[in-house]
Enzyme design. Structure first.
Site, PDB file in Angstrom:
ATOM      1  N   HIS A 177       0.807  -1.226   0.000  1.00 53.26           N
ATOM      2  CA  HIS A 177       0.000   0.000   0.000  1.00 53.26           C
ATOM      3  C   HIS A 177       0.842   1.279   0.000  1.00 53.26           C
ATOM      4  CE1 HIS A 177      -3.468  -2.493   1.954  1.00 53.26           C
ATOM      5  NE2 HIS A 177      -2.986  -3.019   0.841  1.00 53.26           N
ATOM      6  N   ARG A 239      -7.415   4.065   0.591  1.00 56.40           N
ATOM      7  CA  ARG A 239      -6.678   2.872   1.047  1.00 56.40           C
ATOM      8  C   ARG A 239      -5.368   2.707   0.292  1.00 56.40           C
ATOM      9  NH1 ARG A 239      -6.567  -2.589  -0.384  1.00 56.40           N
ATOM     10  NH2 ARG A 239      -6.251  -4.053   1.349  1.00 56.40           N
ATOM     11  N   GLY A 258      -9.404  -1.710  -3.127  1.00 53.67           N
ATOM     12  CA  GLY A 258     -10.183  -1.954  -1.920  1.00 53.67           C
ATOM     13  C   GLY A 258      -9.600  -3.116  -1.133  1.00 53.67           C
ATOM     14  N   GLU A 264     -12.349   0.741  -6.117  1.00 56.82           N
ATOM     15  CA  GLU A 264     -13.161   1.948  -6.323  1.00 56.82           C
ATOM     16  C   GLU A 264     -12.715   2.804  -7.500  1.00 56.82           C
ATOM     17  OE1 GLU A 264     -14.176   2.815  -1.590  1.00 56.82           O
ATOM     18  OE2 GLU A 264     -12.983   4.254  -2.720  1.00 56.82           O
ATOM     19  N   TYR A 274     -12.765  10.218   1.594  1.00 62.58           N
ATOM     20  CA  TYR A 274     -13.306   9.105   0.793  1.00 62.58           C
ATOM     21  C   TYR A 274     -13.545   7.835   1.609  1.00 62.58           C
ATOM     22  CZ  TYR A 274     -13.347  12.265  -2.993  1.00 62.58           C
ATOM     23  OH  TYR A 274     -13.680  13.347  -3.769  1.00 62.58           O
TER      24      TYR A 274
HETATM   25 CA   LIG Z   1     -13.701   4.903  -0.436  1.00 64.23          CA
END
Ligand SMILES: [Ca+2]
Length: 384
Positions: A177, A239, A258, A264, A274
């Site tokens: 990430h 994320r 996600g 998304e 968000y």
């Molecule tokens: Ca979101």
């Protein structure tokens, strides 16, 4: 240049409207040794059926291999018919007009830490690259025995890129990430996507750059009109966003990984939240924006993106192993190309579209030629 078998791909499309005069905005995990399992990229590819596409000007595509044997390519840039592609382990592949590859080294003050999903990720040529030979990179590095990400400017001299200036350091990093996409917007500001680095709550913390889309000047300063005073944060609650692009009206959209599903597509507005990790999918909460579209229980593992015109938002898929098109007005998502495995980035230049595969990122099934830079265009116009 190899004209690949058209039969090997799912065909349709596309850019008949021509790419607007907008500057090509360059557009972005996986690792064999990643200990952390990132579900979005780590599972066996699904093979969603290509949706039947009856839209206007669809036509068969030709697919040409521009370059083979790339080393986990991450971002595509083009300048006057030549390509520059970052490779995650820390090199930049320069592909000239004859499709020959020169591997350019980086001379940086901090080594590229190609660990897990990290490494040399985002890349953006400066608007005056022809004169300045300058570009911007986003890369993972080691700091105090942990990982972080930084954005620096680099200049090309005799085939080597030298670090020039630090724009921003200490962006949260980890083996997973890291976000990583870099692009200059129509407002001449540099935007970067930062992931939550595996620490979910960072995405909700405004004093922390993780899980955010960042905005800065080309010198690395905080623009006075940023939505949050004295902060690089342009939007938050993300994320692992890896794709950003503006349509021809200057509206910003993003792609985001996600958690195991619920990938998304978001329309990004300044200062907005968000939702990660508090809401996913169709959940809602005051003060948080739901996505325009999400993958439900499927996984796209979306990365690099590109816009054609106002409505056609192209999104590459890693685990999804396909190029998808989100229609902004109709809010529909369809597959427009697949068959080459994991796709990390897409670039539209002129009447053509370019993608890079990511079958050597540790989660794919590479063949001898991987990874590749592929050119997609109307088949009829390019029969040899
Ligand atoms: Ca979101």
């Amino acid at each position: 240049m190899t004209l690949k078998k058209a039969a090997s791909v799912i065909l349709f499309l596309f850019i008949s409207t021509g790419c607007s005069s907008q500057q090509e905005l360059p557009e972005q995990e996986t690792n064999p040794d990643a200990e952390e399992s990132t579900p979005e990229e780590n599972q066996a590819p699904e093979n969603p059926q290509a949706s039947s596409n009856n839209r206007r000007d669809d036509a068969a595509l030709s697919v040409q291999t521009i370059a083979s044997n790339l080393d986990v390519p991450w971002s595509i840039q083009t300048y006057e018919g030549e390509f520059y592609v970052t490779e995650r382990n820390g090199t930049i592949a320069h592909i000239d007009e004859n499709d020959s590859i020169e591997r350019q080294q980086l001379s940086l003050n901090e080594d590229v830490a190609a660990q897990g999903e990290g490494g040399l990720l985002g890349f953006q040529l400066a608007p005056d690259f022809g004169d300045s030979q300058r570009a911007y990179i986003y890369h993972t590095y080691e700091q105090n025995h942990s990982l972080a990400n930084r954005i620096v400017s680099i200049t090309l001299e005799n085939g080597t890129w030298h670090e020039e200036e630090i724009l921003l350091e200490d962006i949260p990093g980890a083996r997973i990430h890291n976000g990583g996409r870099l692009k200059i917007g129509p407002d001449d500001r540099l935007y970067a996507t930062a992931g939550d680095a595996g620490t979910e709550n960072q995405a909700q913390q405004l004093e922390n750059l993780g899980g955010s889309i960042l905005r800065m000047t080309l010198d690395g300063d905080i623009p006075e009109d940023n939505p949050i005073a004295d902060s690089y944060i342009y939007s938050y609650g993300h994320r692992n966003p890896q794709g950003i692009s503006w349509n021809e009206e200057g509206v910003l959209f993003s792609s985001e990984h996600g958690s195991s599903a619920h990938d998304e597509i978001n329309q990004i507005k300044p200062g907005k939240n968000y939702g990660w990790p508090d809401i996913t999918g169709d959940e809602s909460q005051d003060g948080m924006r739901p996505p325009l579209s999400h993958s439900g229980n499927d996984t796209w593992a979306p990365s690099g993106t590109a816009f054609d015109g106002t409505n056609d938002f192209y999104v590459t898929g890693l685990r999804g192993t396909q190029l998808m098109r989100f229609h902004v007005e109709e809010e529909t998502m369809e597959v427009v190309y697949s068959g080459e495995g994991r796709l990390r980035d897409v670039l539209i230049a002129g009447d053509s579209m370019y993608v890079v595969t990511n079958n050597r990122d540790g989660r794919g099934n590479p063949d001898e030629e991987d990874d590749q830079l592929l050119k997609l265009e109307h088949f009829e116009e390019h029969v040899e």
